[in-house]
Design an enzyme around this catalytic site. Structure first.
Site, PDB file in Angstrom:
ATOM      1  N   HIS A  33       8.601 -24.650   9.533  1.00 35.05           N
ATOM      2  CA  HIS A  33       7.545 -25.278  10.334  1.00 35.05           C
ATOM      3  C   HIS A  33       6.133 -25.034   9.794  1.00 35.05           C
ATOM      4  O   HIS A  33       5.277 -25.902   9.913  1.00 35.05           O
ATOM      5  CB  HIS A  33       7.594 -24.750  11.778  1.00 35.05           C
ATOM      6  N   ASP A  41       0.859  -1.179   0.000  1.00 38.48           N
ATOM      7  CA  ASP A  41       0.000   0.000   0.000  1.00 38.48           C
ATOM      8  C   ASP A  41       0.898   1.233   0.000  1.00 38.48           C
ATOM      9  O   ASP A  41       2.108   1.147  -0.235  1.00 38.48           O
ATOM     10  CB  ASP A  41      -0.996  -0.040   1.169  1.00 38.48           C
ATOM     11  N   THR A  72       2.289  -1.788   9.051  1.00 41.51           N
ATOM     12  CA  THR A  72       2.640  -2.744  10.110  1.00 41.51           C
ATOM     13  C   THR A  72       2.865  -4.160   9.585  1.00 41.51           C
ATOM     14  O   THR A  72       3.415  -4.995  10.305  1.00 41.51           O
ATOM     15  CB  THR A  72       1.505  -2.837  11.144  1.00 41.51           C
ATOM     16  N   HIS A  95       5.405 -31.380  11.108  1.00 44.24           N
ATOM     17  CA  HIS A  95       4.990 -30.013  10.766  1.00 44.24           C
ATOM     18  C   HIS A  95       3.953 -30.041   9.642  1.00 44.24           C
ATOM     19  O   HIS A  95       3.020 -29.234   9.631  1.00 44.24           O
ATOM     20  CB  HIS A  95       6.206 -29.181  10.363  1.00 44.24           C
ATOM     21  N   CYS A 134       2.814  -3.402   4.130  1.00 42.82           N
ATOM     22  CA  CYS A 134       2.010  -2.240   4.508  1.00 42.82           C
ATOM     23  C   CYS A 134       2.709  -1.580   5.698  1.00 42.82           C
ATOM     24  O   CYS A 134       3.873  -1.880   5.970  1.00 42.82           O
ATOM     25  CB  CYS A 134       0.554  -2.617   4.785  1.00 42.82           C
TER      26      CYS A 134
END
Ligand code: RB5
Length: 146
Positions: free
Chosen positions: A98, A8, A67, A133, A65
């Site tokens: 994992h 963004d 965060t 996993h 973005c």
């Protein structure tokens, strides 16, 4: 690999740097993000990029973005996507080993560019370990059909 990248308005500069890193490593980069300033809502970018991964058009995606959280929330709404925001190199490696993460998201307002590059390299270089996993990842993916 064919790697989708998206951002963004908060991730324009970091997207450019990560794109260069990916191309220098010989990857094909498909750009779903914005390159000019101005409001761009992260779901608008995350959805087509995540769909490109889910359909097999791209092998994986990196979404940026402010965060990294909005991009991960939006990408995880697409069936077949395992997205998470990563802010350290150790988690970057382990989330491929994992969790077989297929969409990496980064917070351009949280981490610096050098750390972002290190995270991308750790994630790309790591391999899914399978075994127990794989069973756990399958349990998560089965939740999409419940
Ligand atoms: C945009 O201002 C910001 O909200 C967005 O980049 C992201 O951080 C949301 O999760």
């Amino acid at each position: 690999m064919r790697i989708a990248i998206g951002n963004d308005h908060a991730g324009i500069e970091m997207k450019a740097e990560i794109t260069k890193l990916l191309q220098d490593r010989g990857h094909e980069v498909v750009n779903f993000g914005v390159d000019v300033p101005g409001r761009m809502d992260y779901p608008t970018v995350a959805k087509p990029a995540a769909l490109a991964v889910a359909s097999g058009e791209c092998d994986c995606a990196i979404l940026i973005c402010g965060t990294g959280i909005g991009m991960s929330l939006a990408a995880n709404k697409v069936k077949g996507i395992r997205a998470a925001v990563v802010s350290d190199a150790c988690s970057a490696r382990l989330t491929k080993q994992h969790n077989n993460l297929n969409v990496l998201t980064l917070g351009a307002r949280i981490i610096g560019i050098e750390l972002a590059k290190m995270i991308v390299e750790e994630w790309l270089d790591a391999e899914f370990m399978g075994g127990r996993h794989a069973e756990r990842v399958q349990m998560v993916m089965d939740m999409e059909n419940e």
